[in-house]
Design an enzyme around this catalytic site. Structure first.
Site, PDB file in Angstrom:
ATOM      1  N   ARG A 507       0.824  -1.216   0.000  1.00 23.86           N
ATOM      2  CA  ARG A 507       0.000   0.000   0.000  1.00 23.86           C
ATOM      3  C   ARG A 507       0.852   1.257   0.000  1.00 23.86           C
ATOM      4  O   ARG A 507       0.501   2.256  -0.633  1.00 23.86           O
ATOM      5  CB  ARG A 507      -0.916   0.011   1.230  1.00 23.86           C
ATOM      6  CG  ARG A 507      -1.831   1.232   1.335  1.00 23.86           C
ATOM      7  CD  ARG A 507      -2.779   1.316   0.160  1.00 23.86           C
ATOM      8  NE  ARG A 507      -3.694   2.426   0.293  1.00 23.86           N
ATOM      9  CZ  ARG A 507      -3.426   3.697   0.017  1.00 23.86           C
ATOM     10  NH1 ARG A 507      -2.204   4.017  -0.398  1.00 23.86           N
ATOM     11  NH2 ARG A 507      -4.328   4.643   0.177  1.00 23.86           N
ATOM     12  N   GLU A 508       1.973   1.224   0.687  1.00 23.73           N
ATOM     13  CA  GLU A 508       2.795   2.421   0.837  1.00 23.73           C
ATOM     14  C   GLU A 508       3.562   2.770  -0.437  1.00 23.73           C
ATOM     15  O   GLU A 508       3.619   3.933  -0.827  1.00 23.73           O
ATOM     16  CB  GLU A 508       3.782   2.239   1.999  1.00 23.73           C
ATOM     17  CG  GLU A 508       3.155   2.274   3.376  1.00 23.73           C
ATOM     18  CD  GLU A 508       2.701   3.666   3.788  1.00 23.73           C
ATOM     19  OE1 GLU A 508       3.124   4.642   3.154  1.00 23.73           O
ATOM     20  OE2 GLU A 508       1.917   3.759   4.758  1.00 23.73           O
ATOM     21  N   SER A 509       4.173   1.777  -1.073  1.00 18.10           N
ATOM     22  CA  SER A 509       5.090   2.103  -2.176  1.00 18.10           C
ATOM     23  C   SER A 509       4.949   1.204  -3.396  1.00 18.10           C
ATOM     24  O   SER A 509       5.671   1.400  -4.375  1.00 18.10           O
ATOM     25  CB  SER A 509       6.536   1.998  -1.684  1.00 18.10           C
ATOM     26  OG  SER A 509       6.897   0.633  -1.482  1.00 18.10           O
TER      27      SER A 509
END
Length: 647
Positions: A507-509
């Site tokens: 989700r982050e990167s």
């Protein structure tokens, strides 16, 4: 010539024997020698003359990054003597990222030396506003059609920020010709005030006639402090539409700071201003959402009025959230049943309608809705499956790529350049080349590029390609076990589920190790330097956070830190990873336990609300891929029965 790419053995499992034969035909020894020779040549480039460079290029043979070596040499101490060489390079590599970069450098050089004819000859449309303005200026000075030149300027001028100084000369000619209208000036002031660069408003004010300068003053004071909107006597009614727009803007911001002042000011303003329907709708919708988030006593009245003025999905979602906080299931069912189908057909509303039906005793209707949702691979589908006690659906449908298509992709020059740039950890330029390569494919071939990037273990590009092309059912490639050994080891070290760590990084990167956010969060798990410094109790350089090993270590350590802060509740820790644990504690119920799905749906920050839903769904997918837990032990089986206790 052999296809010069290398892949991990893991990639074989996703490919047919025939595809593997195409992808894994390599001449590693030759490629490694070329790569080393390229790096040596690059280091000594500045001392080479053209003959020496030519000899190096010949020695490099078919190495993909030769154009980068030549372009770097041409850009170094660029001069008019390079005209023929630059022309030849731009012709040969026209449209490629490296040619576009060299062209921009060359145009900047020509502009500084006022080489008008050459500038016009070499110019191609670019996003650089300075070059656009320079081109229009030179065209005008060369006697081009004035009407055409002037027609390009309003869109360049009418932006909410300062434009490059290179635009001043052509803007000056245009303004002197009397083509800058009051409407354009007023529109730009509005753009500058409403989300733009408000510091340009004093300059724009000078362009207005004296009797209209007050409009700039009103916009600026309301931008600086929305409570200034209360001074309604400062609006004389000379430009009623614009005055109403300023007040609409100010009230829409003020409601988030001072509800009572906003409400009383709007009541007064309604008697003094002739708001348009759209202005009134903007105010009512903003008021409804802000009051709903704050659980204001008048929130429901405003929410109902907002639905009557102009149905809007965001307001509808907050009306639902307001009723969920009260757990008024009868009203929830009525809200969804009676609202426009284009708003309530979304998975979110169908899930909550099913929840309402279940609690109201309409179990058969609830099961029908849950069963429909459970066919889908998303947050609400997983929740519905858990409530039915059935196996959730992943709908995994891997890409079927032909040998011919894969062969075409891997043999594109841009593909080879992208691969080599990535091997040299020049990720930004590698991505530019990879996107360029995909532009050379037919529409029905583009999705196959994800097969190639996945085989490279260039997972972020596989994810982005599949998303861009709308192919969402290749679950293995969209949710890869990237950096598997590293992520699993660090998760185990911190006593957290590996599937959760994978979900956070996804989700982050999207597993982009060099990702940098506007807030300067960095790397796989998007760690802020300040967070790293706190956890490590020492300075951690920003560049270190782009190292996957360091980033995964600190990111998993941070997840454990959040778990310790929040009684080992992974749901709260997930929300905290996005919003901060202190904020999340403020969101916990005050007096009675709240079902976890209701708590998530009523998180005040949209970004955090969507983040939590995404991570939970991703965690379920990774849990399936890593552990194959029983249905009773899945993330959503536990989440659907969870209640959050008061803080």
């Amino acid at each position: 010539m052999l296809v010069t790419f290398t892949f991990s053995a893991k990639a074989y499992s996703q490919l047919s024997d025939e595809l593997s034969e195409v992808l894994f035909a390599v001449d590693k020894t030759k490629l490694e020698k070329q790569r080393a020779a390229f790096l040596r040549a690059e280091r000594g480039l500045w001392s080479m003359d053209n003959n020496e460079l030519l000899a190096v290029v010949q020695d490099l043979d078919d190495y993909p990054l030769i154009p980068y070596l030549i372009a770097k040499k041409l850009s170094y101490r660029i001069s008019l003597d390079d005209e023929d060489s630059i022309r030849a390079f731009l012709h040969q590599y026209d449209g490629t990222p490296i040619a576009n970069s060299l062209r921009s450098d060359w145009l900047e050089y020509l502009a500084k030396r006022n080489q008008r004819e050459l500038f016009i000859e070499f110019y191609r449309h670019t996003r650089r506003v300075s070059l656009q303005c320079q081109f229009l200026r030179y065209q005008y000075e060369a006697g081009a059609d004035k009407d055409y030149v002037f027609s390009q300027l309003p869109d360049l001028w009418n932006v909410g920020k300062s434009q490059d100084k290179a635009c001043d000369p052509i803007f000056g000619v245009w303004i002197k010709a009397g083509l800058l209208t009051e409407d354009l000036i007023l529109h730009r002031i509005e753009k500058a005030a409403d989300g733009g660069q408000h510091t340009i408003i004093p300059y724009l004010r000078t362009l207005l006639p004296d009797d209209k300068k007050y409009i700039a003053d009103r916009w600026r004071e309301v931008r600086k402090d929305p409570s200034n909107v209360r001074h309604l006597l400062r609006y004389p009614g000379k430009l009623p539409g614009i005055e109403a727009q300023i007040i609409s803007y100010g009230l829409s911001r003020l409601i988030w700071r001072d509800e009572n002042l906003a409400l009383t000011t709007f009541e007064r303003a309604k008697t003094l201003m002739a708001f348009s329907d759209s202005q009134k709708a903007r105010i009512i919708h903003r008021f409804a959402v802000a009051l709903a988030i704050d659980a204001h006593p008048d929130a429901e009245k405003w929410l109902i009025e907002a639905s009557q003025v102009e149905p809007e999905s965001e307001t509808m979602r907050w009306h639902l959230a307001y009723l969920l906080k009260k757990q008024d299931w009868q009203s929830i069912a009525l809200l969804i049943e009676k609202s426009a189908p284009q708003l309530t057909n979304e998975n979110q509303f169908q899930y909550w309608l099913a929840r309402a039906y279940g609690i109201l005793g309409r179990n058969d209707e609830a099961k029908v809705l849950y069963a429909q949702l459970a066919k889908e691979r998303h947050y609400y589908g997983f929740l519905a499956s858990a409530r039915l006690g059935v196996q959730h659906s992943l709908q995994n449908n891997p890409i079927e790529a032909s040998v011919d298509t894969i062969t075409k992709i891997v043999n594109l020059p841009a593909t080879k350049r992208a691969y080599e740039l990535r091997k040299l950890e020049r990720f930004y330029h590698a991505r530019l080349e990879w996107v360029h390569a995909q532009r050379e494919l037919m529409d029905n071939e583009k999705v196959a590029a994800a097969v190639v990037s996945s085989a490279w273990e260039w997972h972020d590009q596989s994810i982005f390609t599949l998303s861009r092309e709308g192919y969402l059912d290749d679950v293995d490639r969209r949710f890869p076990q990237a950096f598997s050994e590293l992520m699993t080891r660090e998760a185990q070290k911190n006593d957290i589920p590996a599937e959760w760590a994978f979900a956070i990084a996804r989700r982050e990167s999207s597993f982009m190790p060099d990702a940098i956010s506007p807030a300067d969060a960095r790397g796989l798990m998007q760690i802020l330097p300040s967070t790293a410094r706190y956890l490590e109790n020492r300075r951690v350089s920003s560049n270190d956070l782009l190292d996957a090993d360091i980033n995964a270590r600190i990111g998993n350590k941070y997840l454990r830190y959040l778990m310790n802060k929040l009684d080992n509740n992974a749901l709260l820790a997930t929300a905290s990873y996005n919003a901060g644990w202190r904020k999340v504690r403020d969101w916990l119920p005050e007096s009675e336990a709240v079902p976890a799905d209701i708590w998530v749906e009523t998180i005040p920050f949209r970004e955090t609300r969507n983040y939590v839903k995404a991570v939970l769904a991703y965690q379920q997918i990774y849990e399936d891929r890593l552990n194959q837990k029983s249905q009773e032990q899945t993330v959503f089986a536990q989440f659907s029965n969870m209640e959050l206790l008061p803080n």
